[in-house]
Design a protein around this motif. Structure first.
Motif, mmCIF file in Angstrom:
data_model
loop_
_atom_site.group_PDB
_atom_site.id
_atom_site.type_symbol
_atom_site.label_atom_id
_atom_site.label_comp_id
_atom_site.label_asym_id
_atom_site.label_seq_id
_atom_site.Cartn_x
_atom_site.Cartn_y
_atom_site.Cartn_z
ATOM 1 N N ASN A 34 46.519 -66.089 -15.950
ATOM 2 C CA ASN A 34 46.195 -66.092 -14.529
ATOM 3 C C ASN A 34 46.947 -67.230 -13.867
ATOM 4 O O ASN A 34 46.727 -68.389 -14.182
ATOM 5 C CB ASN A 34 44.680 -66.243 -14.356
ATOM 6 C CG ASN A 34 44.248 -65.973 -12.927
ATOM 7 O OD1 ASN A 34 45.074 -65.665 -12.072
ATOM 8 N ND2 ASN A 34 42.972 -66.099 -12.669
ATOM 9 N N GLU A 42 45.670 -71.146 -14.291
ATOM 10 C CA GLU A 42 44.253 -71.466 -14.163
ATOM 11 C C GLU A 42 43.736 -72.308 -15.326
ATOM 12 O O GLU A 42 42.784 -73.086 -15.166
ATOM 13 C CB GLU A 42 43.444 -70.168 -14.058
ATOM 14 C CG GLU A 42 41.965 -70.375 -13.821
ATOM 15 C CD GLU A 42 41.215 -69.069 -13.760
ATOM 16 O OE1 GLU A 42 40.027 -69.099 -13.396
ATOM 17 O OE2 GLU A 42 41.799 -68.022 -14.092
ATOM 18 N N GLY A 87 34.425 -70.061 -11.788
ATOM 19 C CA GLY A 87 34.527 -68.617 -11.820
ATOM 20 C C GLY A 87 35.640 -68.113 -10.920
ATOM 21 O O GLY A 87 36.323 -68.877 -10.234
ATOM 22 N N PRO A 88 35.848 -66.798 -10.886
ATOM 23 C CA PRO A 88 36.947 -66.247 -10.074
ATOM 24 C C PRO A 88 36.788 -66.495 -8.578
ATOM 25 O O PRO A 88 37.777 -66.639 -7.866
ATOM 26 C CB PRO A 88 36.906 -64.742 -10.404
ATOM 27 C CG PRO A 88 35.529 -64.495 -10.928
ATOM 28 C CD PRO A 88 35.112 -65.748 -11.619
ATOM 29 N N TRP A 91 37.695 -70.154 -7.936
ATOM 30 C CA TRP A 91 39.142 -70.247 -8.107
ATOM 31 C C TRP A 91 39.874 -69.705 -6.877
ATOM 32 O O TRP A 91 40.861 -70.281 -6.425
ATOM 33 C CB TRP A 91 39.543 -69.473 -9.359
ATOM 34 C CG TRP A 91 41.006 -69.307 -9.596
ATOM 35 C CD1 TRP A 91 41.722 -68.164 -9.504
ATOM 36 C CD2 TRP A 91 41.951 -70.318 -9.976
ATOM 37 N NE1 TRP A 91 43.044 -68.379 -9.796
ATOM 38 C CE2 TRP A 91 43.214 -69.700 -10.091
ATOM 39 C CE3 TRP A 91 41.861 -71.685 -10.224
ATOM 40 C CZ2 TRP A 91 44.371 -70.384 -10.446
ATOM 41 C CZ3 TRP A 91 43.016 -72.367 -10.579
ATOM 42 C CH2 TRP A 91 44.238 -71.733 -10.687
ATOM 43 N N ASP A 755 34.277 -60.758 -6.318
ATOM 44 C CA ASP A 755 33.394 -61.242 -7.384
ATOM 45 C C ASP A 755 33.640 -60.532 -8.711
ATOM 46 O O ASP A 755 32.812 -60.613 -9.619
ATOM 47 C CB ASP A 755 31.935 -61.076 -6.972
ATOM 48 C CG ASP A 755 31.577 -59.631 -6.667
ATOM 49 O OD1 ASP A 755 32.514 -58.848 -6.412
ATOM 50 O OD2 ASP A 755 30.386 -59.298 -6.668
ATOM 51 N N ARG A 756 34.742 -59.827 -8.829
ATOM 52 C CA ARG A 756 35.029 -59.095 -10.058
ATOM 53 C C ARG A 756 36.285 -59.674 -10.701
ATOM 54 O O ARG A 756 37.302 -59.859 -10.045
ATOM 55 C CB ARG A 756 35.217 -57.605 -9.757
ATOM 56 C CG ARG A 756 34.012 -57.008 -9.045
ATOM 57 C CD ARG A 756 34.277 -55.590 -8.589
ATOM 58 N NE ARG A 756 34.507 -54.700 -9.706
ATOM 59 C CZ ARG A 756 34.778 -53.404 -9.575
ATOM 60 N NH1 ARG A 756 34.854 -52.877 -8.366
ATOM 61 N NH2 ARG A 756 34.990 -52.662 -10.635
ATOM 62 N N ASN A 757 36.194 -59.965 -11.957
ATOM 63 C CA ASN A 757 37.302 -60.595 -12.679
ATOM 64 C C ASN A 757 38.298 -59.526 -13.122
ATOM 65 O O ASN A 757 38.334 -59.101 -14.274
ATOM 66 C CB ASN A 757 36.756 -61.355 -13.879
ATOM 67 C CG ASN A 757 37.816 -62.257 -14.502
ATOM 68 O OD1 ASN A 757 38.845 -62.538 -13.888
ATOM 69 N ND2 ASN A 757 37.574 -62.703 -15.724
ATOM 70 N N SER A 759 42.397 -57.932 -13.067
ATOM 71 C CA SER A 759 43.819 -58.250 -12.920
ATOM 72 C C SER A 759 44.343 -57.578 -11.660
ATOM 73 O O SER A 759 43.669 -56.749 -11.035
ATOM 74 C CB SER A 759 44.600 -57.762 -14.142
ATOM 75 O OG SER A 759 44.608 -56.345 -14.194
#
Length: 1018
Positions: A34, A42, A87-88, A91, A755-757, A759
């Motif tokens: 990431n 990250e 968390g995403p 970030w 809120d969803r990790n 790609s």
């Protein structure tokens, strides 16, 4: 014994094969790393302690607490912005802060980030209104376009400026966005652009731009030349300019005809002279008029002056011819010394008086006759004509500037680069000009434009001198060049519009070529398939006029989505092929196997195929939409139905028709494309139009989603249908309209992804849409502006399109330059910007794999858009035959299952032996040959092919085969352990157990052997 041996061989071979398959998939690490353009990777930030993360979240709250997006994210379940974890969502807000305050220039951003965040949070606590303005969308756009403003270094102040400097920067911003009122010059209404045109500079255009002197002379030749009508004027102009390019000829002709003014002209022709002679003008005047040149006179006075001279000359000739000679002296003549008293003298005096009166009458009659002739000749020679006046000609000539040699050399790098929008070419020219002037730094530090760098110092100085005469107010003598900001671009644009723009527009437009109805022949041999490690989408656009009679080779492992540009929409909402004479023979309406073979070719290598649908909506004005929405709604509704029909049409080649059966239900029959890309130009911007488009877009996506679900129901391989947008940068950055950045976020509902990790590729699949964004040069500034306007989630769906020449990109030289700290090719930097910060990059047009000079470009995109990818036998050779291998495996599995059932279950159950002619089927070699290949192929496909599902009918068949084989093997082993009766042993035992009678041996008497027995009782 037979099957046990076969089973042991199969187990050994499987044990050897599995490690090899696993080794083939041992990919390098970092394939899904990431990374953000501003913050970097990250992983280093994961080292922050929980206390540090909690402080970061608190500081972010202090800065963004009034932002609606912050409020929505903070209120989600689990409070992701107040939980102390990286968390995403946390970030993504760190990325936003990094962009707002220019932290990308930090030497060690991981250590500097918390301190700067805390400093800004303290500033926000004291001045919340000012900080809200600093993180606003408008300020972000302004800051990326003004690296310097009011003698302030914008980026440096945002990065490490004090509170006082930040306030000073805000004052500068407020002054620039609220300038004092000025009187705007009047502007003419823009004319409607002819649809389906390309904007490109060809070789003949450069010739015309470099040598306009001949064109100027030709225009001068037309001054005061009479034309009976516009048609005759057009013919004369075409004949005069026959050596010029068609575009030049058309443009100049249109200008000249527009400048022609109706006027009376006068000319003596042979026909007019003949009619005048018949009317009785006299021989003398006829002779004089024939001597008059047959010149066109544009004023009556000048023509009359010539005719008067001719008439006077003719009159003098007539008088000379009619005057009689005087009487001879002698007889009958009065004496010289006669007195007046003589009666004869008195009579002579009376006669002289009468002659004088007669001459006066004749003179008056001659004057009247001459005036009548003059009027007659003027009326006969007068005609209505169209003329190009001197003043009009000069106005046309003023639009033909002279392009000096070095300027032509500079602009030649744009030769044959085709732009879909005229403004994109204008921006490209202006970008070259500002680089040639050397007034500011266009590109990022430590980068170079190879086209400028190839010029020698002397050539660079000559170029700058030439440009200084054209752009005098833009020239600066400063040696310390600042970074270009909006002021520089505005100045160069103003002077460009005044000097060169008109000449460029004379030649840069040409109609899109006629549709040639050739079958598209694509090939991807030896280039491999789209790798499963792909992290960034490369979107290749294929214009319809690039179709050739020979196959074209593309690297589909690089371009994971390709789009066909060639469809448009008529006023009824029906799909049509651009510039096609026979619509029935086009891709929009003909669905033959040869027409759509290119779709199957691209899919063989894992690439998706979209249709670009272009439409110019200029005739639908905001006022018309506000008064009635029915016409626009009707067109869009018909368009929606036609798009669904287009994409629902199945492919009819044999392989596509048989795929559901040969794959045993893994895949459905392929249909006519994987999505559409809407390229709507000049779409109305009113609120009513916005609502109509949103309804059309959402309904279209929903119907295509239902279509895909219905098509792929009961099939494991799911293919989603995309609805994409192709829009211009100025539409995206605008404050109002359908395609603004804010409206695009709402249209695609990007908030659901925060809120969803996921790609970037997974985000695109989830939304089932991407946005192809046509950038304006300079591309660095454009990318910075788009980056400032968008969030990380939005950028995952954006694919910037940079139209450039990517030839001769040398990857080795690039690595050496970076290693030595030298300036490197700017094109690598721009591509890096895209794959590090956006969801993909669009390329117009898609480049062929074997095009000379494009090896570096193809290699760079292939390796950087799919980090961690390594070549393998599957990716290079076998992936293109995926469905053939699956079909072979399925057929083999069915045959193997039938074999096992017959040989090891049906015949043994019936206590029968195999017939002699097929007894070889139970041999160990036969069992291995029939069972091992399909099982090995199934195992290999599971490991290497991302499209091959485990939960499928072929997997069930393979597992069933393995189960049947193992069970038959176990039964065989049990049978081996059983003691089977031995016929010879039984006979021997029976012989021992049975009593026997012995006979005495002769010569031995009554001697008997111990072992003999006798039954005495008998």
């Amino acid at each position: 014994m037979t099957f046990a041996t076969s089973l042991r061989s199969l187990a050994l071979l499987l044990g050897f094969l599995l490690p090899l398959c696993a080794a083939a998939q041992n990919l390098p690490e970092g394939a899904t790393a990431n990374k953000d353009k501003c913050l970097g990777y990250e992983l280093p930030y994961k080292k922050y302690s929980r206390a540090q993360v909690t402080r970061i979240q608190a500081d972010l709250f202090q800065i963004y607490q009034e932002d609606p997006e912050w409020k929505a994210a903070a209120s989600q379940r689990g409070q992701p912005l107040n939980d102390g974890y990286m968390g995403p969502i946390t970030w993504s807000w760190m990325q936003r802060f990094c962009g707002h305050f220019a932290l990308a220039q930090a030497a060690d951003i991981v250590s500097e980030f918390p301190a700067r965040l805390t400093a800004i949070a303290g500033f926000a606590q004291q001045r919340p209104t000012e900080v809200t303005q600093l993180v606003s969308r408008e300020f972000a756009v302004w800051s990326v376009n003004h690296h310097t403003a009011c003698t302030l270094n914008t980026q440096d102040i945002l990065y490490r400026g004090s509170d006082a400097q930040l306030l000073q920067l805000l004052l500068c911003y407020q002054d620039s966005v609220n300038p004092p009122p000025t009187i705007e010059p009047s502007r003419t209404t823009a004319t409607k652009v002819d649809p389906h045109r390309l904007y490109v500079l060809r070789e003949e255009d450069f010739v015309a731009l470099e040598k306009p002197e001949a064109l100027v002379e030709w225009v001068k030749k037309l001054i005061d030349k009479p034309f009976a009508d516009e048609a005759s004027a057009a013919l004369a102009i075409n004949d005069l300019l026959k050596d010029q390019t068609e575009e030049w000829r058309n443009q100049i002709r249109e200008q000249i005809i527009a400048k022609l003014t109706p006027q009376n002209t006068y000319q003596l022709t042979d026909g007019i002279l003949e009619s005048l002679f018949k009317s009785g003008i006299g021989d003398a005047l006829f002779v004089e008029l024939k001597a008059v040149p047959q010149t066109v006179y544009t004023t009556e006075e000048s023509f009359k002056a010539v005719i008067r001279a001719a008439i006077e000359k003719a009159s003098a000739a007539e008088i000379s011819a009619t005057t009689t000679n005087p009487a001879p002296s002698g007889e009958g003549q009065a004496p010289v010394n006669s007195t007046v008293d003589n009666p004869a003298n008195i009579q002579s005096s009376a006669s002289q008086s009468s002659t004088s009166q007669s001459n006066t009458i004749q003179t008056n009659t001659s004057i009247q006759k001459n005036q009548a002739n003059l009027l007659l000749i003027v009326l006969a020679s007068k005609q209505k004509s169209l003329l190009l006046t001197e003043e009009s000609a000069q106005s046309i000539i003023s639009t033909i500037p002279h392009f000096p040699p070095r300027l032509i050399q500079l602009l030649r790098v744009l030769k044959d680069i085709e732009y879909p929008e005229g403004e994109l070419l204008h921006y490209a020219v202006q970008n070259k000009l500002i680089k040639g002037l050397l007034i500011c730094k266009v590109d990022k530090p430590n980068t170079l434009d190879i086209n400028i760098d190839r010029l020698s110092p002397t050539e660079k100085e000559e170029l700058r001198t030439e440009l200084a005469t054209i752009f005098p107010s833009s020239v600066t003598e400063s040696t310390d060049l600042p970074i270009c900001n909006e002021t520089h671009y505005q100045n160069i644009q103003r002077e460009y519009n005044q000097s060169l723009r008109g000449a460029i527009e004379q030649v840069y437009s040409e109609p899109m070529p006629e549709y040639n109805a050739l079958d598209i022949q694509w090939s991807g041999d030896a280039c491999g398939c789209v790798p499963k490690e792909i992290a960034t989408t490369a979107y290749g656009i294929y214009p319809y006029w690039h179709t050739t009679e020979t196959p074209q080779k593309f690297d589909f492992s690089t371009f994971s989505r390709v789009a066909y540009f060639g469809l448009s929409v008529n006023n009824n909402g029906h799909l049509v092929q651009i510039n096609a004479k026979n619509q029935a023979q086009t891709l929009a309406h003909s669905h033959t196997e040869s027409n759509k073979a290119f779709i199957s070719t691209a899919r063989r290598y894992g690439s998706k195929v979209d249709w670009i649908i272009e439409k110019d909506w200029s005739e639908y004005s905001n006022e018309a939409i506000d008064s009635s929405t029915a016409p626009l709604e009707a067109v869009l509704n018909n368009l929606k139905l036609n798009i669904v029909t287009l994409l629902a049409t199945p492919l009819t080649d044999v392989e596509s028709v048989l795929r559901p059966y040969l794959s045993l239900g893994i895949a459905a029959q392929p249909t006519n494309g994987d999505g559409v890309t809407l390229y709507f130009k000049n779409f109305p911007t009113s609120d009513a139009a916005k609502k109509i488009f949103e309804s059309f877009f959402n309904n279209l996506k929903q119907e295509l989603k239902v279509l895909a679900e219905k098509r792929d129901s009961f099939h494991q391989n799911k293919n989603r249908i995309y609805v994409n947008l192709l829009i211009k940068q100025d539409e995206f950055t605008a404050d109002e309209g359908v395609f603004t950045s804010i409206n695009i976020d709402q249209l695609l509902n990007t908030q659901q992804l925060v809120d969803r990790n996921l790609s970037q590729i997974e985000m695109q699949d989830e939304v089932q849409s991407v946005v192809v964004l046509m950038l304006e040069e300079p591309y660095y500034s454009a990318l910075d502006e788009i980056y400032a306007l968008t969030s990380g989630t939005s950028r995952a769906l954006i694919m910037p399109m940079m139209i450039a020449n990517y030839a001769d990109m040398n990857k080795r030289e690039q690595r050496d330059a970076m290693r030595k700290g030298m300036a490197s090719d700017e094109r690598f930097k721009k591509l890096a910007y895209i794959h590090e910060s956006f969801g993909g990059g669009a390329f117009w047009p898609i480049t062929t794999w074997d095009k000379p000079g494009y090896e570096g470009f193809n290699d760079y995109v292939a390796t950087h858009f799919a980090p961690g990818y390594s070549e393998s036998g599957w990716n290079e050779k076998l992936c293109a035959y995926r469905w053939q291998l699956i079909s072979i495996m399925n057929i083999w599995l069915i045959v193997a299952i039938i074999f096992v059932l017959i040989v090891f279950y049906i015949y043994p159950q019936k206590c029968k032996r195999l017939p002699p002619y097929i007894d070889w089927l139970s041999k160990p070699a036969t069992v291995v040959i029939l069972l091992l290949p399909p099982i090995a192929l199934w195992d290999y496909l599971l490991l290497v092919d991302k499209q091959f599902p485990f939960f499928s009918l072929p997997s069930l068949l393979c597992l069933s085969l393995i189960g049947l084989a193992v069970w038959a093997g176990i039964d065989s082993i049990k049978e081996l352990k059983k003691v089977k009766p031995n016929r010879n042993l039984l006979q021997y035992q029976k012989a021992i157990a049975s009593p026997t009678r012995t006979t005495a041996t002769p010569g031995k008497g009554d001697e008997t052997d111990d072992t003999d027995t006798s039954d005495t009782s008998k």
